[in-house]
Write an enzyme that holds these catalytic residues in place. Structure first.
Site, short mmCIF file in Angstrom:
data_model
loop_
_atom_site.label_atom_id
_atom_site.label_comp_id
_atom_site.label_asym_id
_atom_site.label_seq_id
_atom_site.Cartn_x
_atom_site.Cartn_y
_atom_site.Cartn_z
N HIS A 82 45.71 22.43 -99.18
CA HIS A 82 47.15 22.40 -99.38
C HIS A 82 47.60 23.43 -100.40
O HIS A 82 46.83 23.83 -101.28
CB HIS A 82 47.60 21.01 -99.87
CG HIS A 82 47.56 19.95 -98.83
ND1 HIS A 82 47.03 18.69 -99.06
CD2 HIS A 82 48.01 19.93 -97.54
CE1 HIS A 82 47.14 17.96 -97.96
NE2 HIS A 82 47.73 18.69 -97.03
N CYS A 117 49.29 14.06 -105.18
CA CYS A 117 49.14 13.42 -103.86
C CYS A 117 49.49 11.94 -103.87
O CYS A 117 49.87 11.38 -102.83
CB CYS A 117 47.69 13.54 -103.39
SG CYS A 117 47.07 15.21 -103.23
#
Length: 251
Positions: free
Chosen positions: A159, A246
């Site tokens: 990511h 996250c």
């Protein structure tokens, strides 16, 4: 008041998706770390909503990937890993009670971990989980709030927020081997130390910057740059390619 939304750790978390060889993940320890993370947010002044776990969705604690909260609406993201797409339902239901929601539609995919907001700019990484169509749809939604989207190059990591993390409105912590620093013109860039490029950081509403405990060099660099730094042990989530951002939706 700042808000946070989290999701509990399921019994199946040890089966979460990983990029390399499967590590041994302790669900009990992950739950202890998740509880500590929630307490940290409460202590920082966040009003926390905690959603139940789903054993059919091992990755569900990584709630960031399921939605991006903008100024007047939330974008449900349609994660790039097909097996993770069911995670969005309970998150959408919870957010819809608070604000309008819109959705990325097929064939678009977008993971929230690929989105970094810096003021009125949203950097979005094109990754294995976020495609061009997803970025286009997201840019249209962001424009409704007067926000601009810049597609960011990304290599070798899952990511964008593995490569860059916002420390304040003007400062980005960056691993330049994963993304081109020229993309972030106008921002102050602090390079992550070599050997700790997978470290993770989270800026809290009260101004503190929390950094993963296994990243002492990164803590030192960020502290020298003038930030109030604390460490946090997120080892079990890092084993599943996760980081500090996250585990929550913050707005």
């Amino acid at each position: 008041m700042p808000f946070a939304m989290l999701r509990r750790v399921p019994e199946t978390f040890s089966d979460a998706i990983v990029m390399g060889d499967r590590p041994i993940i302790s669900v009990d320890k992950a739950r202890e770390q998740h509880d500590a993370y929630r307490r940290m947010l409460v202590d920082a002044g966040y009003q926390v909503t905690l959603l139940p776990a789903d054993d059919d969705c091992p990755d569900c604690p990584f709630i960031e990937d399921t939605a991006v909260v903008l100024d007047s609406l939330a974008v449900m993201t349609r994660p790039g890993a097909v097996e993770r797409q069911p995670e969005g339902g309970p998150v959408a239901e919870a957010l819809a009670r608070i604000m309008p929601i819109v959705e990325i539609e097929d064939p678009g995919t977008l993971d929230g971990g690929d989105v970094l907001r810096m003021g009125k700019t949203l950097f979005v990484g094109k990754s294995a989980r976020t495609n061009t169509e997803g970025i286009k749809q997201f840019a249209d939604f962001a424009a409704e709030d007067g926000l601009r989207v810049i597609a960011a190059p990304l290599t070798s990591v899952l990511h964008l927020k593995t490569a860059i993390l916002g420390l304040d409105a003007e400062t980005i912590l960056i691993s330049s081997q994963y993304t081109d620093p020229a993309t972030y013109v106008g921002f102050r860039l602090i390079e992550k130390p070599r050997g700790e490029t997978l470290s993770s950081a989270l800026r809290l509403h009260d101004g503190r910057v929390v950094i993963t405990a296994n990243s002492p060099l990164t803590m030192g660099v960020v502290s020298v740059a003038g930030f109030d730094v604390e460490w946090f042990d997120a080892s079990e989530f890092q084993k599943a390619d996760g980081g500090l951002t996250c585990l929550s939706l913050l707005w």
